[in-house]
Design an enzyme around this catalytic site. Structure first.
Site, PDB file in Angstrom:
ATOM      1  N   ASN A 158     -21.292  70.317  64.446  1.00 40.88           N
ATOM      2  CA  ASN A 158     -21.965  69.040  64.628  1.00 40.88           C
ATOM      3  C   ASN A 158     -22.795  68.970  65.903  1.00 40.88           C
ATOM      4  O   ASN A 158     -23.783  68.260  65.957  1.00 40.88           O
ATOM      5  CB  ASN A 158     -20.948  67.892  64.594  1.00 40.88           C
ATOM      6  CG  ASN A 158     -19.705  68.189  65.390  1.00 40.88           C
ATOM      7  OD1 ASN A 158     -19.039  69.201  65.190  1.00 40.88           O
ATOM      8  ND2 ASN A 158     -19.386  67.326  66.327  1.00 40.88           N
ATOM      9  N   GLY A 207     -19.349  60.863  53.402  1.00 36.69           N
ATOM     10  CA  GLY A 207     -20.490  60.110  52.880  1.00 36.69           C
ATOM     11  C   GLY A 207     -21.543  59.744  53.904  1.00 36.69           C
ATOM     12  O   GLY A 207     -22.741  59.864  53.650  1.00 36.69           O
ATOM     13  N   HIS A 208     -21.090  59.322  55.092  1.00 29.59           N
ATOM     14  CA  HIS A 208     -22.066  58.734  56.015  1.00 29.59           C
ATOM     15  C   HIS A 208     -22.940  59.757  56.718  1.00 29.59           C
ATOM     16  O   HIS A 208     -23.828  59.393  57.482  1.00 29.59           O
ATOM     17  CB  HIS A 208     -21.370  57.814  57.028  1.00 29.59           C
ATOM     18  CG  HIS A 208     -20.523  58.498  58.052  1.00 29.59           C
ATOM     19  ND1 HIS A 208     -20.911  58.614  59.364  1.00 29.59           N
ATOM     20  CD2 HIS A 208     -19.310  59.090  57.976  1.00 29.59           C
ATOM     21  CE1 HIS A 208     -19.957  59.232  60.054  1.00 29.59           C
ATOM     22  NE2 HIS A 208     -18.986  59.532  59.237  1.00 29.59           N
ATOM     23  N   THR A 244      -6.159  52.421  45.397  1.00 28.47           N
ATOM     24  CA  THR A 244      -7.233  51.960  44.517  1.00 28.47           C
ATOM     25  C   THR A 244      -8.573  52.377  45.093  1.00 28.47           C
ATOM     26  O   THR A 244      -8.809  52.263  46.291  1.00 28.47           O
ATOM     27  CB  THR A 244      -7.152  50.431  44.357  1.00 28.47           C
ATOM     28  OG1 THR A 244      -5.885  50.135  43.769  1.00 28.47           O
ATOM     29  CG2 THR A 244      -8.258  49.905  43.460  1.00 28.47           C
ATOM     30  N   CYS A 332     -19.702  62.108  80.670  1.00 24.60           N
ATOM     31  CA  CYS A 332     -19.745  60.684  80.947  1.00 24.60           C
ATOM     32  C   CYS A 332     -19.994  59.834  79.706  1.00 24.60           C
ATOM     33  O   CYS A 332     -19.834  58.631  79.747  1.00 24.60           O
ATOM     34  CB  CYS A 332     -20.799  60.383  82.001  1.00 24.60           C
ATOM     35  SG  CYS A 332     -20.102  60.466  83.648  1.00 24.60           S
TER      36      CYS A 332
HETATM   37  C1  PLP Z   1     -18.006  68.385  61.596  1.00 24.83           C
HETATM   38  C2  PLP Z   1     -17.407  67.046  61.343  1.00 24.83           C
HETATM   39  N1  PLP Z   1     -16.192  66.952  60.776  1.00 24.83           N
HETATM   40  C3  PLP Z   1     -15.614  65.769  60.523  1.00 24.83           C
HETATM   41  C4  PLP Z   1     -16.217  64.582  60.852  1.00 24.83           C
HETATM   42  C5  PLP Z   1     -15.499  63.301  60.596  1.00 24.83           C
HETATM   43  O1  PLP Z   1     -15.977  62.624  59.487  1.00 24.83           O
HETATM   44  P1  PLP Z   1     -15.549  61.103  59.250  1.00 24.83           P
HETATM   45  O2  PLP Z   1     -16.266  60.319  60.305  1.00 24.83           O
HETATM   46  O3  PLP Z   1     -16.013  60.760  57.888  1.00 24.83           O
HETATM   47  O4  PLP Z   1     -14.087  61.041  59.381  1.00 24.83           O
HETATM   48  C6  PLP Z   1     -17.468  64.623  61.465  1.00 24.83           C
HETATM   49  C7  PLP Z   1     -18.138  63.364  61.865  1.00 24.83           C
HETATM   50  O5  PLP Z   1     -18.320  63.046  63.011  1.00 24.83           O
HETATM   51  C8  PLP Z   1     -18.078  65.879  61.731  1.00 24.83           C
HETATM   52  O6  PLP Z   1     -19.264  65.965  62.329  1.00 24.83           O
END
Ligand code: PLP
Lengths: 394, 279
Positions: A158, A207-208, A244, A332
């Protein structure tokens, strides 16, 4: 009143993405009239069940899986925990896990707290990374032992966008009877994946991160891989995940996956070109700046750049004045006092680690926005450097 | 997103007195690149010991820059003696408050001020003495004690927020707790001082493991012409070496996991992990 959110330059898509308008549109009926429970016997609920099936098929199509291999969860973090804990419960006698030093906290913290969660102590091998953030496949191979339950290696990072060779690593694990999980939260929707012929047992997505809603995720479980539920409960998801269904979000995620498949080409051509233009513009426009991450084995949308001798939060706040949204690996910004574990694992020098900014683009970004950022950044860095006791000029 | 007051934002976006005073009467430098923030403060005093000019250079986050900027404003016009009375709380108050995680920024301001005044007076700083407690951020016990007393700190977490000590690897947490306990004395109530839950010491562990190996494991192995030796105990990891017939046996891994580890978990501690010594 104008909405500030219409004017922002959003380059923080690895943190979260805009929900695509098409996604919002398909979700709305399920927040209104279509409130039925998919498990109900009546047609009113049953039809909702069919919409969930449709969404499941769309998710499966995007990643080259079959619908039965897809279960819906509440987020990427839940998917990660579910996969790893299922493996540990499947092979209770084994006590070794392999992961990397650059995992997202969703995997990292779980591995640090396994004793609390499972009641057993585990030996965790955290693979090192080099200065470009890449792992050493030989170190991985040597770490695979008879006592290893599972290897959990992220598909893409990420912070840097680095892509790891999970296809190959999964095969190496399988040959030794070891389960393989990949946190593909950042990879899905940005690069094409086809799980059909791979040896990956578990894959997490969220999803997001692909223009879908927050609070919905997916765990892919390969057909034939033994699975122990994390949330037993009702018979939802064929008894593999109780609760659910979050219908609106699941339907939205299905749509988001459909859009991602359609946009895959653009993501890897136009967005990549925008990213490259931004990267080149910043590296050449600001002296003593450097790229964090691998030059080529990287997501098409991500660039992480360190501006030496200045601090990331201060940079971000100035960017905020220009309505530019990005992230920093600086200490920070996180409330902790050390720079990000990813940059530290890569051995990024302190002069640079505190001043890293991650720009992550999406198909919604334009060339004008790139030029705007390339224009705004150099004066910000210069201003802060003039204030820095360590800055000795060029 | 940090919650900054308007005053912090104002000083961050339009910092006052940036730079270095030429022919400064005194200058002080604290912090480092590794810490993530650093401040160089310089000032000029007139013949009456009144500070007539002060400037700063800061590497750090918004609140570090704002603290430095507001500090120069507070200093100017004060006598050196008065300036020495400025506390980190004064700096934070002048900014309308700082988020608690950012209090160390105001502490950095006060430290730089002291260093600059000490330089002016040709003194060696008392803070330079003392014993380093937190190696990650170079914080001494005197720094910690002072922060505890001045800001009435009552937990290790607060010490970290104010001085950064303990914010890196965290190894010094026990020592910080000790310093806190001494500094606060018995009268005050200190939170989070419970000792960690009692565990088996390594020595006790080794003794029990030896006993179990001798009584439960060795006889079985000897029947097959083998033997086992305990090499090391490190936390919950027990390293052993198989001898004789067991050594060349392909099933040695199974022996260790299925037999030795099981016995040790059953009879000593159920989270022990047994490994064979690598050749
Ligand atoms: C590499 C990675 N794994 C897991 C997550 C976590 O996903 P969620 O926010 O849907 O729990 C993120 C999101 O920040 C991510 O970048």
């Amino acid at each position: 009143m104008t909405n500030v959110r219409d004017e922002i330059v959003y380059m923080d898509n690895n943190a979260t993405t805009m929900v695509a308008p098409e996604v919002v549109e398909v979700m709305i009926p399920y927040l209104g009239n279509l409130y039925g429970n998919p498990s109900s016997m009546h047609t009113f609920g049953g039809l909702v069940g069919q919409d969930i099936s449709d969404a499941r098929r769309k998710v499966a199509d995007l990643i080259g899986a079959t619908p039965e291999e897809v279960i819906f969860t509440s987020c990427g973090t839940e998917s990660d925990s579910t996969a790893i804990l299922s493996a540990l419960r499947t092979f209770p006698e084994k006590r070794h896990i392999i992961t990397t030093r650059v995992e997202h906290p969703a995997v990292k913290s779980l591995c640090e707290n396994l004793e609390m969660v499972t009641g057993h102590k585990y030996r965790v091998t955290r693979l090192k990374v080099d200065a470009e953030g890449m792992i050493d496949i030989d170190e991985y191979e040597a770490a695979l032992t008879e006592d290893t339950v599972i290897a959990s290696i992220m598909w893409a990072n990420n912070e840097t966008g680095n892509i790891y060779p999970v296809e190959k690593m999964a095969t190496m694990a399988k040959q030794r009877g070891i389960l393989f999980h990949t946190d593909a939260v950042q990879a899905v929707g940005k690069i094409p994946l086809d799980l059909k012929n791979l040896d990956i047992d578990f894959l997490s997505l969220s999803g997001h991160k692909l223009h879908g809603p927050k609070g919905v995720g997916v765990l892919y479980i390969k057909r034939g891989t033994h699975f122990v539920p994390f949330l037993p409960g009702g018979h939802q998801e064929h008894g593999r995940r109780g609760g659910t269904e979050n219908v609106a979000s699941i339907v939205g995620l299905g749509k988001a996956c459909e859009l991602a498949a359609a946009n895959m080409e653009e993501e890897n051509t136009r967005v990549k070109r925008l990213r490259d233009r931004l990267e080149e513009g910043l590296l050449s426009g600001v002296s003593q700046s450097r790229l964090n991450g691998h030059k080529t084995d990287r997501l098409p949308n991500t660039t992480n750049i360190s501006f030496e001798f200045v601090e990331g939060e201060a940079i971000l706040l100035h960017m905020n004045q220009h309505k530019i949204c990005a992230s920093s690996g600086s200490a920070c910004t996180s409330g902790s006092l050390e720079p990000s574990h990813v940059l530290r694992a890569m051995g990024v020098p302190f002069t640079a680690a505190h001043g890293s900014i991650r720009f992550s683009l999406s198909t919604y970004n334009s060339e004008e926005e790139i030029d705007y950022v390339v224009e705004k950044m150099p004066p910000i860095i210069e201003l802060l450097r003039k204030m820095s006791p360590f800055w000795k000029g060029n | 997103m940090w919650e900054y007051t308007d005053k912090v934002q104002q000083h961050f976006l339009n910092p006052q007195n940036v730079g270095e005073v030429e022919k400064a009467s005194g200058a002080g430098e604290v912090g480092s690149l590794a810490c993530g923030d650093a401040l160089k403060l310089s000032f000029k005093a007139d013949a009456n010991d009144i500070i007539i000019e002060a400037k700063f250079k800061t590497f750090g986050c918004a609140s570090a820059i704002a603290s430095s900027s507001v500090l120069t404003e507070i200093m100017i016009g004060k006598s050196v003696d008065e300036a020495l009375k400025i506390t980190n709380e004064d700096i934070a108050d002048a900014l309308g408050g700082l988020p608690k995680e950012k209090m160390h920024c105001s502490v950095m301001g006060r430290e730089a001020l002291e260093a600059a005044i000490a330089d002016y007076r040709g003194l060696v700083l008392p803070m330079a003495e003392g014993e380093i407690v937190c190696e990650c951020f170079g914080v001494t016990d005197l720094d910690v004690i002072r922060a505890v007393n001045e800001s009435n700190l009552r937990s290790v977490e607060e010490i970290t927020n104010f001085t950064k000590a303990g914010g890196g690897c965290g190894k010094c947490e026990d020592r910080l707790r000790e310093i806190l306990r001494e500094a606060v004395g018995k009268k005050a109530e200190v939170v989070n001082l419970d000792p960690p839950p009692k565990r088996m010491t390594t020595l006790q562990k080794i003794k029990q493991i030896e006993e179990v190996l001798e009584r439960e494991v060795r006889p079985g192995l000897k029947k097959d012409g083998g033997d086992i030796e305990l090499i090391d105990v490190d936390g919950d990891f027990v390293t052993v070496s198989l001898r004789g017939a067991c050594k060349s046996c392909k099933k040695s891994q199974t022996t260790i996991k299925e037999y030795v580890e099981k016995k040790l978990r059953e009879l000593v501690l159920d989270n022990l992990i047994v490994e064979e010594e690598s050749q």
